[in-house]
Scaffold this active site. Structure first.
Site, PDB file in Angstrom:
ATOM      1  N   SER A 111       0.827  -1.200   0.000  1.00  0.00           N
ATOM      2  CA  SER A 111       0.000   0.000   0.000  1.00  0.00           C
ATOM      3  C   SER A 111       0.866   1.258   0.000  1.00  0.00           C
ATOM      4  CB  SER A 111      -0.951  -0.037   1.206  1.00  0.00           C
ATOM      5  OG  SER A 111      -1.914   0.991   1.106  1.00  0.00           O
ATOM      6  N   ASP A 125      -6.021  -3.863  -2.021  1.00  0.00           N
ATOM      7  CA  ASP A 125      -4.949  -3.452  -1.115  1.00  0.00           C
ATOM      8  C   ASP A 125      -4.347  -4.664  -0.408  1.00  0.00           C
ATOM      9  OD1 ASP A 125      -3.449  -2.386   1.100  1.00  0.00           O
ATOM     10  OD2 ASP A 125      -4.474  -0.495   0.742  1.00  0.00           O
TER      11      ASP A 125
END
Length: 595
Positions: A296, A439
């Site tokens: 991320s 993610d």
């Protein structure tokens, strides 16, 4: 009843005759096709007239529509099993358009043959005179063609309309030719062209990678690197090494790993801690670490310091610019966007910003820079039977080594970050090929364990010198919160979901495990305590200033720990290890048999 039984018996007989005729027709070679067609047509005319007579005869005795439909059905089933050339007659005209299309292409000593078989196309045309035609039976068999259309179009099946299939022997022959051309190359320009050709060949046929290694490609590349000082040749050689899974000797005593958690805008904490390491070591981050892994927001930082090798001040400025543009969203527009596209923020703008700041270079090509460390960005695959981690790499593992994680190196840098940072409800999912990415923090928010696993696959004969793991902040539950949680009897779905989400994105569980397994002078975890836990999309300037103050406070309190980590990172190899690396390198240049 007797008539019906007799009809069924005759039809079964005609089916057997037709089947025998078809088998015999297909078993004959191409030399006997014309004669067999003539014999089949004579037989089919007799059978066709008999079927017409039987049908008219039975229609005289019975006007029952069910009985007539049964007769039509039986005859239709019989006709469907016959080739058009078998039941063609004066009243029904069919065309057989079978054909074989072959293409041949020679490339050096290889020859590619592509065969495409054309499907049958049937035309049924009724005539006003001639033999009796029963359209009710053949309704499902008709293919309407314009009366003016005289030519029959060859229809190629979709499964045949694909890339040419090359035989294994042809691929291996081409591989040998590419390697031979590398040996014969003399000028730097010729060497550069031949190595580029090798990379294109491996990209087109990835299965030849193991054969290329066994044929001594690494030895040839090492010799090329020794024989020339051309930086362009060295760059393409580095990429070839990355594709083949060969790693140069490490500069330090062992593997130095950097791992960065996810956390959105809280990545500013990591930038402050990285700045502290640069001050203590007087080195850039990409010079201190051999392997950098992020998820991320950590993937963004990893690519900026590894691929683009930007200074930390520029990275911090980019962070603020991106957050201000992307996370500046009105509540009304964001809510409506969340309903329609499952993303609160503008995903198109997010992708545009990533392309602008990270570029569209392919990951594996970043290895051309000799100062670029091995990089990895982690996402989560969500469209398979179970959610699994995916590793975006700028390297390939050695040809006999298999990772526990899916991954690839042919993606662009911005695509890797886009997939790794596709936070649910914040941005849309990222689709690359047949895989749907979200993610990586929903599965691996602390990627340190994944980084260690991948690094040991790359350098199995080296110990782990240092692991530095950066978190993006944590808070200590207040006494009031703990009391409310203990006394609350609430068991709402919201509370359950939040607890499951917290456990899935927990980073301290991995830290506890590694802290028990690795020595204290090898593993260093830095995760500051925050005054207030900020969400991923926070853009309030006052809260961001408080975030930086928390980071500075944490640095002062952990000064000794940072100094110890900097000392371990700067340890270089001794004379004995340098000698062993030199011997191993000479052994690779001379070459040895791989069994």
């Amino acid at each position: 009843m007797k008539i019906s039984m007799s009809l069924s018996k005759n039809i079964r007989h005609y089916r057997r005759c037709a089947t025998i005729t078809l088998r015999h027709y297909h078993s004959e070679g191409s030399n006997a096709v014309n004669s067999r067609k003539m014999q089949t047509r004579v037989m089919s005319l007799t059978q066709w007239k008999l079927l017409n007579q039987l049908k008219e005869y039975f229609y005289k005795f019975s006007q029952d529509k069910k009985f007539q439909n049964a007769v039509n059905k039986e005859i239709a089933q019989l006709l469907q099993k016959l080739q058009p050339s078998v039941y063609a007659s004066e009243g029904v005209r069919f065309y057989d358009a079978n054909a074989n299309v072959r293409q041949s292409k020679s490339n050096d000593t290889s020859e590619t043959k592509v065969e495409a078989q054309v499907e049958n196309k049937v035309e049924h045309k009724e005539q006003s005179s001639g033999a009796y035609v029963f359209p009710n039976v053949l309704t499902g068999l008709k293919i309407k063609i314009s009366p003016k259309e005289e030519e029959i179009k060859a229809v190629i099946p979709k499964w045949k309309n694909s890339t040419a299939v090359v035989s294994k022997s042809a691929i291996l022959s081409r591989t040998s030719h590419v390697l031979s051309s590398m040996i014969a190359a003399e000028s730097n320009e010729s060497k550069l062209k031949r190595i580029e050709g090798l990379l294109e060949h491996i990209e087109q046929f990835p299965e030849v990678r193991s054969h290329v290694v066994k044929e001594g490609a690494i030895r040839l590349l090492l010799r090329v690197r020794q024989q020339t000082d051309d930086p362009d040749v060295h760059a393409v050689v580095n990429e070839a090494f990355a594709v083949l899974g060969y790693c140069n000797p490490l500069p330090g005593q062992g593997i130095r790993i950097l791992s960065i958690d996810g956390g959105g805008i809280r990545g500013l904490l990591v930038i402050e801690m990285l700045r502290k390491l640069e001050e203590l070591t007087n080195k850039k981050i990409h010079e201190m670490f051999d392997y950098v892994c992020g998820v991320s927001t950590g993937a963004i930082i990893a690519c900026l310091i590894g691929v683009h090798q930007q200074d930390l001040d520029s990275i911090a400025q980019h962070y603020k610019e991106i957050s201000t543009k992307v996370f500046n969203q009105s509540a009304l527009w964001g809510t409506s966007s969340l309903v329609w596209s499952h993303s609160y923020y503008d995903t198109a703008l997010w992708e545009k910003m990533l392309k602008e700041y990270l570029g569209e270079e392919v990951l594996i090509k970043t290895s051309r820079n000799p100062k670029c460390p091995k990089l990895a960005a982690i996402s989560a695959i969500v469209n398979q039977s179970h959610v699994s981690a995916y590793v975006f790499r700028n390297y390939s593992l050695p040809w006999r080594v298999q990772s526990q994680y899916m991954g690839g190196h042919n993606h662009k840098v911005w695509e890797a970050v886009r997939a790794s940072a596709a936070a649910p409800t914040y941005f849309e999912e990222c689709k690359l090929g047949n895989l749907l990415h979200q993610d990586g923090g929903i599965l691996v928010n602390n990627p340190t364990a994944v980084a260690i696993h991948e690094a040991k696959l790359l350098w199995p004969n080296y110990p782990i010198q240092c692991v530095v793991s950066f978190g993006t902040g944590r808070t200590v539950p207040s006494h009031l919160e703990m009391v409310n949680e203990q006394t609350s009897n609430s068991s709402s779905w919201k509370n359950k979901f939040l607890k499951i989400l917290d456990s899935a994105t927990d980073t301290e569980g991995v830290h506890t495990m590694l802290n028990d397994l690795l020595p204290g002078n090898v593993y260093f975890r830095f995760n500051p305590y925050l005054t207030e836990m900020l969400n991923m999309a926070e853009i309030d300037p006052k809260k961001l200033e408080q975030l930086q103050r928390d980071a500075l406070m944490y640095l002062r309190r952990n000064e000794d720990k940072f100094q110890e980590a900097a000392k371990v990172l700067c340890q270089m190899k001794g004379p004995t290890q340098k000698a062993l690396d030199w011997i191993n390198l000479k052994r690779d240049v001379v070459g040895f048999t791989i069994k």
